[in-house]
Write a protein that holds these residues in place. Structure first.
Motif, mmCIF file in Angstrom:
data_model
loop_
_atom_site.group_PDB
_atom_site.id
_atom_site.type_symbol
_atom_site.label_atom_id
_atom_site.label_comp_id
_atom_site.label_asym_id
_atom_site.label_seq_id
_atom_site.Cartn_x
_atom_site.Cartn_y
_atom_site.Cartn_z
ATOM 1 N N GLN A 74 58.909 12.442 -65.016
ATOM 2 C CA GLN A 74 60.065 12.037 -65.812
ATOM 3 C C GLN A 74 61.323 12.534 -65.116
ATOM 4 N N ILE A 75 62.279 11.631 -64.930
ATOM 5 C CA ILE A 75 63.535 11.978 -64.276
ATOM 6 C C ILE A 75 64.683 11.641 -65.209
ATOM 7 N N LYS A 76 65.615 12.580 -65.342
ATOM 8 C CA LYS A 76 66.848 12.343 -66.100
ATOM 9 C C LYS A 76 67.989 12.464 -65.105
ATOM 10 N N GLY A 77 68.684 11.347 -64.907
ATOM 11 C CA GLY A 77 69.792 11.324 -63.962
ATOM 12 C C GLY A 77 69.802 10.013 -63.207
ATOM 13 N N ASP A 78 70.905 9.738 -62.539
ATOM 14 C CA ASP A 78 71.054 8.495 -61.794
ATOM 15 C C ASP A 78 70.402 8.608 -60.418
ATOM 16 N N LEU A 79 69.863 7.481 -59.937
ATOM 17 C CA LEU A 79 69.227 7.424 -58.620
ATOM 18 C C LEU A 79 69.901 6.362 -57.769
ATOM 19 N N THR A 80 70.094 6.676 -56.493
ATOM 20 C CA THR A 80 70.529 5.697 -55.512
ATOM 21 C C THR A 80 69.502 5.713 -54.402
#
Length: 102
Positions: free
Chosen positions: A22-28
């Motif tokens: 689970q990831i919380k945050g924006d990804l580029t």
């Protein structure tokens, strides 16, 4: 990269978000992203790579917008989807939001 400067043939996916992650945050991302886990945040593919791809498996879920040239969805998206080239919706795709494509 393994074995020098040549890119390994085969999968175009450089990054994997595994099931149970689970990831919380924006990804580029610059290349390919395959998602089996859950992401709460925006996903953007770098505009410099017209071949960049985001693939969401039937196990994956994204709460946020997805922006990429190529997008394949077979999981759940709670947000808008923006594609400059190609969008593919597989049988288990579920999108709560709008889909914008070329």
């Amino acid at each position: 990269m393994l074995g020098g400067s040549k890119k390994k043939a085969g999968s175009p996916f450089d990054t994997l978000i595994a099931q149970g992650t689970q990831i919380k945050g924006d990804l580029t991302v610059a290349g390919g992203l395959h998602i089996d886990g859950k992401i709460e945040g925006q996903i953007k593919a770098a505009k410099e790579n017209p071949q960049a791809i985001v693939r969401l498996s039937d196990e994956g879920e994204v709460k946020g917008n997805i922006e990429a040239p190529h997008i394949i969805i077979n999981g759940k998206v709670h947000g808008d989807v923006y594609s400059t080239e190609h969008v593919e919706l597989a049988p288990k795709a579920s999108i709560t939001g709008n889909v914008y494509y070329h």
